[in-house]
Design a protein around this motif. Structure first.
Motif, PDB file in Angstrom:
ATOM      1  N   CYS A 134     120.730  64.200  42.067  1.00 46.76           N
ATOM      2  CA  CYS A 134     120.312  65.559  42.443  1.00 46.76           C
ATOM      3  C   CYS A 134     120.251  66.471  41.220  1.00 46.76           C
ATOM      4  O   CYS A 134     119.336  67.293  41.089  1.00 46.76           O
ATOM      5  CB  CYS A 134     121.278  66.137  43.477  1.00 46.76           C
ATOM      6  SG  CYS A 134     121.130  65.409  45.124  1.00 46.76           S
ATOM      7  N   SER A 168     124.642  67.805  49.786  1.00 48.42           N
ATOM      8  CA  SER A 168     123.637  68.392  48.889  1.00 48.42           C
ATOM      9  C   SER A 168     122.406  67.502  48.744  1.00 48.42           C
ATOM     10  O   SER A 168     121.592  67.704  47.842  1.00 48.42           O
ATOM     11  CB  SER A 168     124.252  68.649  47.503  1.00 48.42           C
ATOM     12  OG  SER A 168     125.312  69.582  47.575  1.00 48.42           O
ATOM     13  N   GLY A 192     119.772  67.456  50.226  1.00 44.83           N
ATOM     14  CA  GLY A 192     118.509  68.177  50.365  1.00 44.83           C
ATOM     15  C   GLY A 192     117.836  68.466  49.031  1.00 44.83           C
ATOM     16  O   GLY A 192     116.617  68.681  48.982  1.00 44.83           O
ATOM     17  N   LYS A 193     118.616  68.436  47.942  1.00 35.19           N
ATOM     18  CA  LYS A 193     118.034  68.692  46.622  1.00 35.19           C
ATOM     19  C   LYS A 193     117.040  67.609  46.207  1.00 35.19           C
ATOM     20  O   LYS A 193     116.231  67.824  45.302  1.00 35.19           O
ATOM     21  CB  LYS A 193     119.146  68.799  45.571  1.00 35.19           C
ATOM     22  CG  LYS A 193     120.018  70.040  45.717  1.00 35.19           C
ATOM     23  CD  LYS A 193     121.055  70.114  44.619  1.00 35.19           C
ATOM     24  CE  LYS A 193     121.907  71.372  44.749  1.00 35.19           C
ATOM     25  NZ  LYS A 193     122.934  71.464  43.689  1.00 35.19           N
ATOM     26  N   VAL A 201     120.126  73.305  51.891  1.00 32.83           N
ATOM     27  CA  VAL A 201     121.290  72.738  51.199  1.00 32.83           C
ATOM     28  C   VAL A 201     122.541  73.570  51.482  1.00 32.83           C
ATOM     29  O   VAL A 201     123.623  73.020  51.738  1.00 32.83           O
ATOM     30  CB  VAL A 201     121.030  72.651  49.679  1.00 32.83           C
ATOM     31  CG1 VAL A 201     122.312  72.274  48.933  1.00 32.83           C
ATOM     32  CG2 VAL A 201     119.946  71.627  49.383  1.00 32.83           C
ATOM     33  N   SER A 205     123.755  72.880  54.977  1.00 29.97           N
ATOM     34  CA  SER A 205     124.412  71.574  55.004  1.00 29.97           C
ATOM     35  C   SER A 205     125.804  71.652  54.386  1.00 29.97           C
ATOM     36  O   SER A 205     126.759  71.053  54.902  1.00 29.97           O
ATOM     37  CB  SER A 205     123.564  70.538  54.257  1.00 29.97           C
ATOM     38  OG  SER A 205     122.294  70.388  54.854  1.00 29.97           O
ATOM     39  N   ASN A 206     125.934  72.395  53.274  1.00 28.86           N
ATOM     40  CA  ASN A 206     127.243  72.575  52.647  1.00 28.86           C
ATOM     41  C   ASN A 206     128.220  73.271  53.592  1.00 28.86           C
ATOM     42  O   ASN A 206     129.395  72.886  53.691  1.00 28.86           O
ATOM     43  CB  ASN A 206     127.115  73.404  51.368  1.00 28.86           C
ATOM     44  CG  ASN A 206     126.400  72.686  50.247  1.00 28.86           C
ATOM     45  OD1 ASN A 206     125.812  73.306  49.371  1.00 28.86           O
ATOM     46  ND2 ASN A 206     126.422  71.366  50.256  1.00 28.86           N
TER      47      ASN A 206
END
Length: 235
Positions: free
Chosen positions: A83, A163, A165-166, A191, A194-195
């Motif tokens: 990422c 993370s 999604g990065k 992101v 999600s975190n």
């Protein structure tokens, strides 16, 4: 996940369970029932990984608990590095686009290569600042949490995994479009959501405290960005 006694969790109520299923030999398996909520401890052990991934993308708490507590998924370190490479590449690409120098000289190519390493180092420091901000906030507001090393490692693992999604940064850049900045903003929001869910599931918190921790992490991260800008670094 194996049917061995251990610190498993019910994906519905988050209570500890000694096993996920019982093997009766000859291919006969029976999913364990949670003694607290009377529901299957982990229904996802029968699901296809694609279905689990879709549920994780939808930020379902049950899917997060399955991944974090009931599987032996240890790709968080590699995922974090990849990422960061994606983020560094995006910044490096934007830096090259803003540069008008097309000289093919080896010295120029060498400088551009070091620009990528510099972007990777900056992205790593920003990510570290963000995580430190989250841990400081949680430790300050809930001193009883994160007292032992295993809790700290579990939360760190959850944050790194959430993370993922990065990874969408690269397709957003490759399929460049006039809406690319908007896509990058949506990826950032995804992101962060999600975190937040990862913190909530890992520490069994309400929705407010994880977002406070994330906001403070963003403040600390932006402080690092501002410091780099004051030093004259293009980030």
């Amino acid at each position: 996940a194996m049917a061995v006694s251990g610190a498993y969790r019910c994906i519905e109520c988050n209570r500890e369970a000694t096993e996920l299923y019982r093997d009766y030999q000859r291919g006969v398996l029976r999913i364990s029932i949670c003694k607290s909520c009377q529901k299957p401890v982990d229904k996802y052990i029968e699901y296809d990984p694609v279905i689990i991934l879709i549920n994780a993308i939808l930020c379902k708490a049950q899917a997060y608990r399955h991944i974090l507590f009931n599987t032996k998924l240890n790709i968080h370190g590699k995922l974090c590095i990849f990422c960061l490479l994606c983020e560094a590449y995006l910044r490096w690409l934007q830096l090259q686009d803003s540069s008008q120098n097309t000289d093919p000289d080896d010295l120029i190519r060498y400088a551009k290569e070091w620009d990528f390493y510099r972007m990777f180092a900056i992205a790593s420091l920003e990510q570290t600042s963000f995580l430190v901000g989250i841990f400081i906030t949680l430790r300050w507001m809930r001193p009883e949490m994160l007292k032992i090393k295993s809790d700290f490692i579990l939360l760190l693992k959850a944050l790194l995994l959430s993370s993922y999604g990065k990874l969408l940064l690269i397709p957003a850049v490759i399929w460049e479009h006039e809406y690319t900045p908007l896509c990058l903003a949506f990826i950032k929001v995804f992101v962060l959501i999600s975190n937040s869910q990862a913190i909530r599931v890992t520490l069994n918190l309400n929705r407010v405290l994880p977002w406070l921790a994330i906001i403070f992490g963003l403040i600390l991260e932006n402080g690092v960005v501002y410091l780099f800008q004051k030093m004259g670094w293009n980030v």
